[in-house]
Design an enzyme around this catalytic site. Structure first.
Site, PDB file in Angstrom:
ATOM      1  CG  ASP A 161      32.343  16.872 110.327  1.00 35.53           C
ATOM      2  OD1 ASP A 161      31.675  17.417 111.230  1.00 35.53           O
ATOM      3  OD2 ASP A 161      33.077  15.883 110.536  1.00 35.53           O
TER       4      ASP A 161
ATOM      5  CG  ASP B 178      31.419  15.463 115.581  1.00 33.21           C
ATOM      6  OD1 ASP B 178      31.738  15.306 114.396  1.00 33.21           O
ATOM      7  OD2 ASP B 178      31.445  14.544 116.407  1.00 33.21           O
TER       8      ASP B 178
ATOM      9  CB  CYS C 147      32.898  12.387 110.163  1.00 34.88           C
ATOM     10  SG  CYS C 147      33.369  10.816 110.913  1.00 34.88           S
TER      11      CYS C 147
END
Length: 657
Positions: free
Chosen positions: A270, A60, A98
Site C-alpha cells: 500500500d 508498509d 495508508c
C-alpha cells in the site's frame, strides 16, 4: 459523465451476404448454415470466461523482496512467483501513508482531488465517483475484501463481503470473483514492543520462515549503523518473510480449489516501509512499491502476458482501477485519470507520476512530488516543519527511540545528521538512478537548473489539473464543505482560486520577495491566499514592522486557520501574548480546528516563557476524556489533539496500551 460498465457484447456476424448463384440452396438448409455460423462466431467470443482476479496486498513495504535485489530479504515464495510474472520496477503509491493511498486505489482518483488526503478523516465524495467493486458486481463478479478498508470515506455498499472471513469460497457456483487479501504483519506497529511482545506476535509463523539476524542487515545510508537499529530492521525483514509465507498459503488455496488456471494474481503493497524517513515521507522509500502480476496461460495472449519479464513503465495507484476493469472486461469510465498498464491494454506511458503527503495523526504536512524514471522532484509547502515531526504513535516505537538515541552521537555522517534537521528546503531534486536513497539534493547545482524548472512546472500543472485540495487547510475544508463535497468545492474558483494560491506559495522560491508583493498577498481578499502568505512570512523570517502590523490584524481574520497561523507567526517572532488566540481555538466546537490549534500550540510552546494554565486545563480535560472513552474512542481528531498536548505537558508519560 461516468458510465456504467458491462461485459462486451458478442460482435455482430461479419459474414458477407449470400449472393445469388446458379445453384440454389433450400431455405431450411440455408437457415441452418447461418445458425451454425452465428453460433460459431459467438463461441469464438465466449471461449474465455471472465477471469477471476486476486489482489494480495501487504502493509508498509517497499520492494523488500529478493527478486528486487534486496540483499536483506528472504522471500522464496514471492521470488518464485516473480519468475512466473511481470515484475514492475517503477510503481508508486500516491501517498506514503495508508488511508489516502487506499482512497485512490478504491476510487481511481487522487485523494487530494477528493479531499481524502488526511489520515483518519471521514469525507463525503460525489455520488458519481463510484468505487470500482460496484461496477464489477454489476458485471457479475463476486467481490470480497479481507479485511482492511480505510478509505477516508464511509460506504457500506462497496463489497459483497468485507470482513476477516471474506473469501472467494463464499460465492455461489462458478461465479467469477475479485478478492483482496490484506496482509498486515509488515505494518509499522508490527515491530513495536520489547522482545517478548514481538516474539508473541510472530511466534506461530516462525517454524515456516527464516529469522533474519541483525548482524546480516545492511542499513540505508541515512540510518546510523547501531546494533539497535539493525535489530529493529531485522524484525522488519523477518516480518517480510512472514508475508511471503502468507502469500504462499493463498496461492495454495487457489491450487486446492482448482482455480490457478482461471485466476489473475497481483502482489503489491500500500506504500513504502513503515519506518522513519519512509512512511509519511515523499521519497522513493515512502512511495515506491513492488508489483508482480501473473496471468494464466489461457489469458496470456489476450493481455500480452509473458512470464518472467520486467518492465520499467511508470505506474501509479491511479492506474490500478482502469487496469483491473480492462482485465474484467468492463468499460472504463472516461473521467478516470489513470491509464491501463498491462501490455495489450496499455495506453501511452505517462511522463511522470504524482504523489501527495498530508496530515498523519497530529502531524500536519503539505508536500507534493513528481517522479520521472530518472528524477524525483519534491516541493515542501511547509518547509518550516522538520521531516521527522513529533508524532506520538511513531515516537514510542523502538526504531524511533533508537534514532533519537543515535542523533546525539558525534559519529553521524552529514547524511545522517540531515535526517534530524529542524526544517527543510522548499525544493528537493534527486537523481533516482544514481542516488536511489535520495541523499544528494541537487537543488542549487547550476547543472540541474533546467531539470528543476521543468519538474517544478510539471508539479504545478498537475496540482492545478487535479484541483489539489492540499492548499485548503483541513478545518477550512470541513467548514466550507458543510453543504457540498470538497471535490466540488475545489472547483469553485471564487472560493478556491488555486492559481493565486500557488502564486502566494511561489513567494517562498523568490530570492528576495519584495515587501510590496508580500503585503499585496497578505491583504488579498481570499483567506487561502492570506494563509499561504503567512507561511512564507514564517519561512523567510520577515520581521518588517509593516508586515507585523498586518499579521496582528489577521488575528481577527474571518478564516479561523488564518487567525491561528497569524498567532503562531507572532509567537515565533516574540509576541508571546498572541498564544491566547491559539488557546481560544483549542476550545473550538469543531474537532478539526481543535487539532489544528493544539498542534500550533505544541509547535510554539518552546517559545513561551511559561506554559499557560488555560492550556494545561484543556490538556487535563482531554486526558479525562481519553480515560473515559478508552479503547472505544474513534474521534480521531480529538485523540490526536490529546497526543499533541501530551508531548508538552506529560512528555514520555503517555504510552499505547
Amino acid at each position: 459523465m461516468i458510465k456504467d460498465w458491462a461485459f462486451p457484447q458478442p460482435k455482430a456476424n461479419s459474414q458477407k451476404p449470400i449472393m445469388k448463384t446458379k445453384t440454389w440452396l433450400p431455405v431450411n438448409l440455408l437457415l441452418r448454415l447461418l445458425t451454425v455460423s452465428l453460433l460459431a462466431s459467438c463461441a469464438d467470443e465466449a471461449v474465455l470466461p471472465p477471469p477471476n482476479i486476486v489482489w494480495v496486498t501487504a502493509e508498509d513495504m517497499s520492494p523488500m523482496l529478493g527478486s528486487y535485489g534486496d540483499e536483506n530479504a528472504h522471500t522464496p515464495h514471492l521470488d518464485a512467483f516473480a519468475k512466473r510474472s511481470i515484475r514492475y520496477t517503477n510503481v508508486f503509491a500516491t501517498s506514503p501513508v495508508c488511508s489516502p493511498a487506499r482512497s485512490t486505489l478504491i476510487t481511481g482518483y487522487y485523494a487530494a482531488s477528493l479531499g481524502t488526503q488526511h489520515l483518519r478523516s471521514e469525507i463525503d465524495i460525489p455520488d458519481a465517483i463510484r468505487p470500482y467493486p460496484k461496477y464489477l458486481r454489476e458485471a457479475g463478479y463476486f467481490t470480497t475484501n479481507n479485511v482492511k478498508e480505510d478509505y477516508n470515506f464511509i460506504d457500506t455498499t462497496i463489497w459483497d463481503l468485507s470482513s476477516n472471513k471474506a473469501h472467494w469460497r463464499r460465492r455461489e457456483g462458478d461465479q467469477p470473483f475479485f478478492s483482496i487479501f490484506n496482509l498486515m504483519l509488515t505494518h509499522q506497529s508490527s515491530i513495536f514492543g520489547d522482545d517478548a511482545a514481538y516474539e508473541k506476535r510472530v511466534r506461530k509463523f516462525l517454524p515456516f520462515v527464516k529469522t533474519i539476524s541483525p548482524d546480516s542487515v545492511v542499513l540505508p545510508p541515512y540510518y546510523p549503523n547501531t546494533p539497535e537499529l539493525r535489530k529493529q530492521m531485522a524484525r522488519y525483514y523477518t516480518n517480510v518473510g512472514i508475508i511471503d509465507y502468507q502469500f504462499s498459503q493463498i496461492m495454495k488455496e487457489l491450487e486446492e480449489d482448482g482455480l490457478t488456471e482461471n485466476t489473475i494474481v497481483f502482489f503489491y503493497t500500500d506504500h513504502g516501509t513503515g519506518v522513519p524517513r519512509s512512511k509519511r515521507a515523499a521519497f522513493d522509500s515512502g512511495l515506491k512499491v513492488p508489483l508482480l502480476i501473473h496471468i494464466p496461460d489461457k489469458y496470456a495472449e489476450k493481455f500480452g502476458f509473458r512470464p518472467s519479464t520486467t518492465t520499467d513503465r511508470l505506474v501509479s495507484f491511479i492506474d490500478f482501477p482502469p487496469t483491473l476493469m480492462k482485465l474484467a472486461g468492463v468499460e472504463v469510465p472516461a473521467d478516470l485519470p489513470g491509464r491501463p498498464f498491462l501490455p495489450e491494454t496499455a495506453s501511452e506511458e505517462p511522463a511522470f507520476v504524482y504523489a501527495t503527503s498530508d496530515r498523519v495523526d497530529e502531524g500536519y504536512e503539505m508536500t507534493r512530488t513528481v517522479r520521472t524514471k530518472q528524477y524525483r522532484y519534491i516541493r515542501n509547502f511547509l518547509p518550516q516543519l522538520p521531516l521527522l515531526q513529533p508524532n506520538f504513535y511513531t515516537d514510542q516505537s523502538g526504531i524511533m527511540k533508537a534514532l533519537n538515541a543515535a542523533r546525539r552521537s558525534a559519529d553521524l555522517t552529514p547524511v545522517q545528521k540531515a535526517l534530524f534537521a529542524g526544517e527543510r528546503m522548499v525544493e528537493e531534486l534527486y537523481d533516482a538512478e544514481k542516488d536511489p536513497h535520495h541523499t544528494n539534493n541537487l537543488v542549487g547545482d547550476p547543472q540541474y537548473r533546467d531539470v528543476i524548472m521543468e519538474m517544478r512546472n510539471m508539479l504545478i500543472d498537475k496540482l492545478k489539473d487535479i484541483h489539489d485540495l492540499g492548499f485548503m487547510p483541513e478545518p477550512e475544508m470541513m467548514r466550507l464543505s458543510a453543504n457540498i463535497t470538497p471535490f466540488a468545492l475545489a472547483r469553485d474558483k471564487e472560493v478556491y482560486p488555486l492559481d493565486e494560491i500557488v502564486d502566494a506559495c511561489g513567494l517562498m522560491l523568490e530570492e528576495t520577495p519584495t515587501l510590496e508583493k508580500v503585503m499585496d498577498h497578505l491583504n488579498h481578499d481570499n483567506g487561502f491566499v492570506r494563509y499561504w502568505t503567512l507561511i512564507t512570512v514564517q519561512q523567510r523570517q520577515m520581521k518588517d514592522q509593516v508586515v507585523f502590523k498586518r499579521v496582528r490584524n489577521l488575528l481577527n481574520d474571518d478564516f479561523p486557520t488564518v487567525q491561528v497561523e497569524a498567532a503562531r507567526t507572532l509567537v515565533k517572532f516574540g509576541e508571546h501574548q498572541a498564544v491566547k488566540t491559539i488557546i481560544r481555538h483549542m476550545r473550538s466546537p469543531e474537532d478539526t480546528q481543535v487539532l489544528f490549534a493544539t498542534r500550533a500550540f505544541e509547535e510554539v510552546s518552546s517559545y513561551l516563557p511559561a506554559l499557560p494554565e488555560e492550556a494545561r486545563r484543556i490538556y487535563n480535560e482531554f486526558k479525562a476524556e481519553d480515560i473515559r472513552k478508552g479503547k472505544e474512542r474513534n474521534d480521531f481528531h480529538r485523540r490526536y489533539a490529546y497526543w499533541a498536548l501530551a508531548t508538552v505537558f506529560a512528555p514520555g508519560q503517555l504510552t499505547l496500551d
